[in-house]
Design a protein around this motif. Structure first.
Motif, PDB file in Angstrom:
ATOM      1  N   ASP A 133      -8.463  -2.537   6.340  1.00 40.67           N
ATOM      2  CA  ASP A 133      -7.582  -1.365   6.398  1.00 40.67           C
ATOM      3  C   ASP A 133      -6.637  -1.448   7.597  1.00 40.67           C
ATOM      4  O   ASP A 133      -5.438  -1.162   7.482  1.00 40.67           O
ATOM      5  CB  ASP A 133      -8.400  -0.083   6.497  1.00 40.67           C
ATOM      6  CG  ASP A 133      -9.129   0.255   5.203  1.00 40.67           C
ATOM      7  OD1 ASP A 133      -8.817  -0.364   4.168  1.00 40.67           O
ATOM      8  OD2 ASP A 133     -10.021   1.124   5.236  1.00 40.67           O
ATOM      9  N   ARG A 193       0.799  -1.218   0.000  1.00 40.58           N
ATOM     10  CA  ARG A 193       0.000   0.000   0.000  1.00 40.58           C
ATOM     11  C   ARG A 193       0.838   1.278   0.000  1.00 40.58           C
ATOM     12  O   ARG A 193       0.325   2.367   0.237  1.00 40.58           O
ATOM     13  CB  ARG A 193      -0.932   0.002   1.221  1.00 40.58           C
ATOM     14  CG  ARG A 193      -1.987  -1.090   1.202  1.00 40.58           C
ATOM     15  CD  ARG A 193      -2.857  -1.079   2.454  1.00 40.58           C
ATOM     16  NE  ARG A 193      -3.487   0.215   2.681  1.00 40.58           N
ATOM     17  CZ  ARG A 193      -4.247   0.494   3.743  1.00 40.58           C
ATOM     18  NH1 ARG A 193      -4.479  -0.435   4.660  1.00 40.58           N
ATOM     19  NH2 ARG A 193      -4.769   1.704   3.879  1.00 40.58           N
ATOM     20  N   ARG A 227     -14.407  -3.338   5.636  1.00 39.95           N
ATOM     21  CA  ARG A 227     -13.338  -2.565   4.993  1.00 39.95           C
ATOM     22  C   ARG A 227     -12.392  -1.997   6.052  1.00 39.95           C
ATOM     23  O   ARG A 227     -11.158  -2.020   5.883  1.00 39.95           O
ATOM     24  CB  ARG A 227     -13.926  -1.431   4.158  1.00 39.95           C
ATOM     25  CG  ARG A 227     -12.870  -0.540   3.508  1.00 39.95           C
ATOM     26  CD  ARG A 227     -13.501   0.559   2.679  1.00 39.95           C
ATOM     27  NE  ARG A 227     -14.085   0.019   1.473  1.00 39.95           N
ATOM     28  CZ  ARG A 227     -13.405  -0.212   0.347  1.00 39.95           C
ATOM     29  NH1 ARG A 227     -12.107   0.047   0.314  1.00 39.95           N
ATOM     30  NH2 ARG A 227     -14.012  -0.685  -0.704  1.00 39.95           N
ATOM     31  N   GLN A 254     -10.740   1.777  -3.947  1.00 40.67           N
ATOM     32  CA  GLN A 254      -9.876   2.704  -3.219  1.00 40.67           C
ATOM     33  C   GLN A 254      -9.736   4.014  -3.997  1.00 40.67           C
ATOM     34  O   GLN A 254      -9.837   4.035  -5.230  1.00 40.67           O
ATOM     35  CB  GLN A 254      -8.490   2.082  -3.021  1.00 40.67           C
ATOM     36  CG  GLN A 254      -8.450   0.974  -1.951  1.00 40.67           C
ATOM     37  CD  GLN A 254      -8.619   1.535  -0.550  1.00 40.67           C
ATOM     38  OE1 GLN A 254      -9.715   1.498   0.019  1.00 40.67           O
ATOM     39  NE2 GLN A 254      -7.556   2.072   0.018  1.00 40.67           N
ATOM     40  N   TRP A 278     -11.591  -4.598  -2.816  1.00 42.62           N
ATOM     41  CA  TRP A 278     -10.974  -3.581  -1.952  1.00 42.62           C
ATOM     42  C   TRP A 278     -10.110  -2.630  -2.779  1.00 42.62           C
ATOM     43  O   TRP A 278     -10.205  -1.400  -2.637  1.00 42.62           O
ATOM     44  CB  TRP A 278     -10.129  -4.253  -0.866  1.00 42.62           C
ATOM     45  CG  TRP A 278      -9.489  -3.290   0.085  1.00 42.62           C
ATOM     46  CD1 TRP A 278     -10.012  -2.796   1.248  1.00 42.62           C
ATOM     47  CD2 TRP A 278      -8.185  -2.687  -0.059  1.00 42.62           C
ATOM     48  NE1 TRP A 278      -9.116  -1.917   1.846  1.00 42.62           N
ATOM     49  CE2 TRP A 278      -7.999  -1.833   1.058  1.00 42.62           C
ATOM     50  CE3 TRP A 278      -7.178  -2.790  -1.010  1.00 42.62           C
ATOM     51  CZ2 TRP A 278      -6.836  -1.100   1.236  1.00 42.62           C
ATOM     52  CZ3 TRP A 278      -6.019  -2.035  -0.842  1.00 42.62           C
ATOM     53  CH2 TRP A 278      -5.860  -1.204   0.274  1.00 42.62           C
ATOM     54  N   ALA A 330      -2.559  -1.799   7.262  1.00 45.30           N
ATOM     55  CA  ALA A 330      -2.051  -0.424   7.308  1.00 45.30           C
ATOM     56  C   ALA A 330      -0.528  -0.391   7.186  1.00 45.30           C
ATOM     57  O   ALA A 330       0.181  -1.066   7.935  1.00 45.30           O
ATOM     58  CB  ALA A 330      -2.478   0.241   8.610  1.00 45.30           C
TER      59      ALA A 330
END
Length: 372
Positions: A319, A193, A315, A283, A279, A323
């Motif tokens: 997340d 991410r 979600r 985003q 997902w 993270a």
């Protein structure tokens, strides 16, 4: 969410499907791809589902991917319907440094080879594949603009470059009235991410829609791998390829993410792969998600990834589990710090409809705009 629904890519008029067909698996030259008949079945199935956005590169399966795709498009007579994206950078002639990289000489060589293999006289979206660390962004942008003016490509973009390089390229294009870049193709998934720190704000501010590659983390999020004393087991590339950049995915952090994904998937009765794709596709900043498969059944599962809405609380669970670390200087922009900067006064974004930001088109759905 049918593939018949199309969205513009970045700040452009090019309309694409939210799921793109990745063809890195077209051809078995690398030992793990799909044979021609299987590749053809997947191509046909994607078009039947309403998809129009197909991604390849001159590197993929040593050119077989482009050749097979060109054959399928010609045989089907769908050239005007599909949006073909291909890429350049990787060397085609060992020992010849100018047969690779991002300099003008190689771009001109590479585009002719791709046009020949794809059996077409133009490429819809032409991308720099990987930063070569030496070619100035100005040279790349000027050459891509020349290709647009010559009619060999319609749009241009970048893949796998530093954020500062992408910013330099786009601002140079804007300053000199050259063809703007409309796409950044970058790795993005629950286990990767890092683009959220720089690339998503950059792309949305400068009008480049992001297309996400490896949305299932090289297959780790598909559910076919499980942790073991040796790191991980499963029937796939990650268990067969070691030492290559990006394939070292059997980590303690990633297994925690897999566990959270498995839990969410079970709760809503969906395959892990569909949840992972959903997902990513929903985003902020993501224009399209590149899906790849070696079997028709895998593609069918992937094509159903937009048929449901991921509940907010689930979600949030994903997340939290995935993270990324917040490096400098981003931890300086946390809410507490902003409160101190603004003197304790709440400072929100402008109301809807007032001086709208240019990045809205790159966000898959309007309701997600508030998350950026």
């Amino acid at each position: 969410m049918s593939l018949h629904q199309y969205y513009t890519l970045g700040r452009s008029g090019l309309r694409i499907s939210r799921l793109a067909l990745g063809t890195m698996t077209f051809g078995d030259d690398w030992g793990w791809g799909a044979a021609e008949d299987t590749a053809r079945s997947m191509f046909d199935r994607y078009l039947e589902a309403g998809g129009n956005f197909i991604d390849t590169a001159d590197l993929y399966t040593e050119g077989s991917s482009e050749s097979l795709l060109g054959k399928f498009i010609a045989d089907s007579g769908v050239r005007d319907r599909v949006v073909v994206s291909t890429k350049f950078s990787y060397n085609a002639q060992p020992g010849n440094p100018n047969a690779g990289g991002n300099g003008r000489k190689n771009i001109m060589r590479a585009v002719e080879g791709s046009l020949r293999r794809l059996r077409t006289d133009y490429i819809d979206l032409y991308l720099l594949h990987t930063w070569d660390r030496i070619t100035p962004a100005e040279e790349v942008v000027r050459t891509l603009d020349d290709l647009v003016r010559a009619g060999k490509i319609r749009y241009a973009g970048l893949s796998d470059v530093p954020a500062w390089y992408a910013a330099r390229a786009q601002t140079w294009a804007e300053a000199h009235a050259l063809t703007p870049l409309v796409n950044l193709q970058l790795e993005y998934s629950l286990i990767e991410r890092h683009i959220e720190h720089e690339f998503v704000p950059l792309a949305t501010e400068l009008g480049m829609g992001i297309t996400a590659w490896s949305p299932m983390g090289m297959g780790l999020l598909s559910g076919k791998y499980r942790p073991s004393e040796a790191g991980g087991t499963g029937d796939g590339r990650l268990a067969k390829i070691s030492g290559a950049p990006g394939f070292d995915r059997f980590t303690e952090r990633n297994w925690r993410i897999v566990a959270a994904l498995d839990s969410v998937a079970m709760e809503i009765g969906r395959p892990m792969a569909q949840v992972a794709l959903n997902w990513v596709a929903t985003q902020p900043g993501i224009g399209s998600v590149i899906i790849g498969a070696t079997k028709l059944a895998q593609l069918d599962d992937n094509l159903a990834a937009l048929d449901f809405e991921l509940p907010y609380e689930l979600r949030v669970k994903l997340d939290a589990a995935s993270a990324p670390a917040t490096p400098f200087p981003y931890y300086m922009y946390a809410d507490k710090q902003q409160t101190r900067i603004h003197g304790g006064v709440a400072v929100g974004s402008k109301p809807s409809g007032y001086a709208p930001k240019v990045w809205v088109d790159a966000v898959p759905t309007p309701e997600l705009a508030h998350k950026a």
